[in-house]
Design a protein around this motif. Structure first.
Motif, PDB file in Angstrom:
ATOM      1  N   LEU A  19       0.829  -1.211   0.000  1.00  0.00           N
ATOM      2  CA  LEU A  19       0.000   0.000   0.000  1.00  0.00           C
ATOM      3  C   LEU A  19       0.863   1.260   0.000  1.00  0.00           C
ATOM      4  O   LEU A  19       0.536   2.243  -0.660  1.00  0.00           O
ATOM      5  N   ARG A  20       1.978   1.209   0.746  1.00  0.00           N
ATOM      6  CA  ARG A  20       2.870   2.382   0.786  1.00  0.00           C
ATOM      7  C   ARG A  20       3.518   2.616  -0.575  1.00  0.00           C
ATOM      8  O   ARG A  20       3.615   3.746  -1.040  1.00  0.00           O
ATOM      9  N   GLU A  21       3.947   1.520  -1.206  1.00  0.00           N
ATOM     10  CA  GLU A  21       4.553   1.663  -2.540  1.00  0.00           C
ATOM     11  C   GLU A  21       3.527   2.191  -3.530  1.00  0.00           C
ATOM     12  O   GLU A  21       3.823   3.001  -4.408  1.00  0.00           O
ATOM     13  N   TRP A  22       2.300   1.726  -3.378  1.00  0.00           N
ATOM     14  CA  TRP A  22       1.208   2.159  -4.259  1.00  0.00           C
ATOM     15  C   TRP A  22       0.955   3.669  -4.086  1.00  0.00           C
ATOM     16  O   TRP A  22       0.746   4.398  -5.052  1.00  0.00           O
ATOM     17  N   GLN A  23       1.006   4.106  -2.838  1.00  0.00           N
ATOM     18  CA  GLN A  23       0.839   5.542  -2.591  1.00  0.00           C
ATOM     19  C   GLN A  23       1.931   6.345  -3.302  1.00  0.00           C
ATOM     20  O   GLN A  23       1.661   7.407  -3.855  1.00  0.00           O
ATOM     21  N   ASP A  24       3.162   5.809  -3.284  1.00  0.00           N
ATOM     22  CA  ASP A  24       4.244   6.491  -3.994  1.00  0.00           C
ATOM     23  C   ASP A  24       3.955   6.568  -5.490  1.00  0.00           C
ATOM     24  O   ASP A  24       4.243   7.576  -6.139  1.00  0.00           O
ATOM     25  N   LEU A  25       3.372   5.478  -6.020  1.00  0.00           N
ATOM     26  CA  LEU A  25       3.012   5.478  -7.441  1.00  0.00           C
ATOM     27  C   LEU A  25       1.983   6.559  -7.733  1.00  0.00           C
ATOM     28  O   LEU A  25       2.075   7.275  -8.730  1.00  0.00           O
ATOM     29  N   GLU A  26       0.976   6.667  -6.862  1.00  0.00           N
ATOM     30  CA  GLU A  26      -0.051   7.694  -7.061  1.00  0.00           C
ATOM     31  C   GLU A  26       0.600   9.076  -7.041  1.00  0.00           C
ATOM     32  O   GLU A  26       0.288   9.929  -7.864  1.00  0.00           O
ATOM     33  N   ASP A  27       1.520   9.277  -6.098  1.00  0.00           N
ATOM     34  CA  ASP A  27       2.209  10.563  -5.997  1.00  0.00           C
ATOM     35  C   ASP A  27       2.983  10.894  -7.263  1.00  0.00           C
ATOM     36  O   ASP A  27       2.898  12.008  -7.777  1.00  0.00           O
ATOM     37  N   SER A  28       3.740   9.902  -7.767  1.00  0.00           N
ATOM     38  CA  SER A  28       4.517  10.236  -8.960  1.00  0.00           C
ATOM     39  C   SER A  28       3.591  10.391 -10.157  1.00  0.00           C
ATOM     40  O   SER A  28       3.855  11.205 -11.043  1.00  0.00           O
ATOM     41  N   GLY A  29       2.472   9.647 -10.154  1.00  0.00           N
ATOM     42  CA  GLY A  29       1.475   9.832 -11.212  1.00  0.00           C
ATOM     43  C   GLY A  29       0.915  11.248 -11.214  1.00  0.00           C
ATOM     44  O   GLY A  29       0.777  11.878 -12.267  1.00  0.00           O
ATOM     45  N   ILE A  30       0.612  11.750 -10.032  1.00  0.00           N
ATOM     46  CA  ILE A  30       0.069  13.107  -9.923  1.00  0.00           C
ATOM     47  C   ILE A  30       1.091  14.131 -10.440  1.00  0.00           C
ATOM     48  O   ILE A  30       0.753  15.051 -11.178  1.00  0.00           O
ATOM     49  N   ARG A  31       2.353  13.920 -10.071  1.00  0.00           N
ATOM     50  CA  ARG A  31       3.399  14.852 -10.539  1.00  0.00           C
ATOM     51  C   ARG A  31       3.526  14.825 -12.057  1.00  0.00           C
ATOM     52  O   ARG A  31       3.627  15.872 -12.711  1.00  0.00           O
ATOM     53  N   THR A  32       3.500  13.613 -12.645  1.00  0.00           N
ATOM     54  CA  THR A  32       3.605  13.493 -14.102  1.00  0.00           C
ATOM     55  C   THR A  32       2.445  14.189 -14.807  1.00  0.00           C
ATOM     56  O   THR A  32       2.624  14.905 -15.784  1.00  0.00           O
ATOM     57  N   ASP A  55      -8.670  11.841  -9.328  1.00  0.00           N
ATOM     58  CA  ASP A  55      -8.909  10.430  -8.994  1.00  0.00           C
ATOM     59  C   ASP A  55      -7.707   9.819  -8.280  1.00  0.00           C
ATOM     60  O   ASP A  55      -7.859   9.055  -7.330  1.00  0.00           O
ATOM     61  N   SER A  56      -6.498  10.175  -8.746  1.00  0.00           N
ATOM     62  CA  SER A  56      -5.292   9.625  -8.116  1.00  0.00           C
ATOM     63  C   SER A  56      -5.191  10.072  -6.669  1.00  0.00           C
ATOM     64  O   SER A  56      -4.805   9.275  -5.801  1.00  0.00           O
ATOM     65  N   SER A  57      -5.535  11.328  -6.386  1.00  0.00           N
ATOM     66  CA  SER A  57      -5.432  11.741  -4.979  1.00  0.00           C
ATOM     67  C   SER A  57      -6.517  11.074  -4.152  1.00  0.00           C
ATOM     68  O   SER A  57      -6.316  10.779  -2.970  1.00  0.00           O
ATOM     69  N   GLN A  58      -7.651  10.775  -4.795  1.00  0.00           N
ATOM     70  CA  GLN A  58      -8.692  10.017  -4.095  1.00  0.00           C
ATOM     71  C   GLN A  58      -8.205   8.591  -3.795  1.00  0.00           C
ATOM     72  O   GLN A  58      -8.424   8.069  -2.707  1.00  0.00           O
ATOM     73  N   HIS A  59      -7.498   7.988  -4.766  1.00  0.00           N
ATOM     74  CA  HIS A  59      -6.947   6.641  -4.538  1.00  0.00           C
ATOM     75  C   HIS A  59      -5.964   6.677  -3.366  1.00  0.00           C
ATOM     76  O   HIS A  59      -5.962   5.797  -2.508  1.00  0.00           O
ATOM     77  N   ARG A  60      -5.158   7.718  -3.369  1.00  0.00           N
ATOM     78  CA  ARG A  60      -4.168   7.871  -2.303  1.00  0.00           C
ATOM     79  C   ARG A  60      -4.854   7.958  -0.937  1.00  0.00           C
ATOM     80  O   ARG A  60      -4.390   7.405   0.051  1.00  0.00           O
ATOM     81  N   ARG A  61      -5.959   8.650  -0.912  1.00  0.00           N
ATOM     82  CA  ARG A  61      -6.728   8.800   0.336  1.00  0.00           C
ATOM     83  C   ARG A  61      -7.295   7.459   0.796  1.00  0.00           C
ATOM     84  O   ARG A  61      -7.279   7.137   1.982  1.00  0.00           O
TER      85      ARG A  61
END
Ligand SMILES: [Fe+2]
Ligand SMILES: [Fe+2]
Length: 148
Positions: A19-32, A55-61
């Motif tokens: 889940l933590r790694e997934w959150q990092d993915l969402e973060d880098s997705g948002i930046r991209t 949607d990505s920040s919602q996933h992160r939440r």
């Protein structure tokens, strides 16, 4: 040789890690997406980037909700708590169904690929809400194994 059986704790630790790694993915997705959005002046493309970012920040939440439930305070739900608002949930479910019907009707009424593109997005989201409430009903069924 059989592998040693994993403990529940090991499973949980792995889940937390994923889940933590997934959150990092969402973060880098948002930046991209943010960068991509700044690279175009086209309103449609910018709006698509914004929707996915949102949607990505919602996933992160949701991932944060799961991490809290796994590491801080365990999830809990009692039959009484579900019962209190169940009629309201069923009422709301009607609204979700009506929204799905609207999305279908709207999509049928146009051939415009861009309009259909956004309508398909909305339809998938409304179906997702419907499925979420269905999932809640499954949980409720487990809480009331003998019916109520
Ligand atoms: Fe995501
Ligand atoms: Fe909805």
């Amino acid at each position: 040789m059989t592998e040693p059986k994993r403990t529940q704790r090991e499973d949980m630790e792995e889940l937390v890690q994923v889940l933590r790694e997934w959150q990092d993915l969402e973060d880098s997705g948002i930046r991209t997406l943010c960068k991509l959005r700044s690279q175009t002046k086209n309103r449609l493309l910018r709006q698509v980037m914004s929707i996915i970012m949102h949607d990505s920040s919602q996933h992160r939440r949701v991932q944060a909700i799961l991490l809290d439930g796994l590491t801080k305070e365990a999830f809990s739900l009692t039959p009484e708590e579900v019962g209190e608002i169940w009629t309201g949930i069923e009422e709301h479910e009607k609204l979700e169904r009506a929204s799905i019907a609207k999305a279908h009707a709207a999509r049928k009424s146009t051939r415009d690929p861009i309009v259909r593109f956004f309508l398909s997005y909305l339809l998938a989201d409304e179906e997702k809400h419907h499925r979420m409430l269905e999932g809640l009903e499954d949980i409720k069924r487990d809480l009331y194994p003998y019916g109520w």
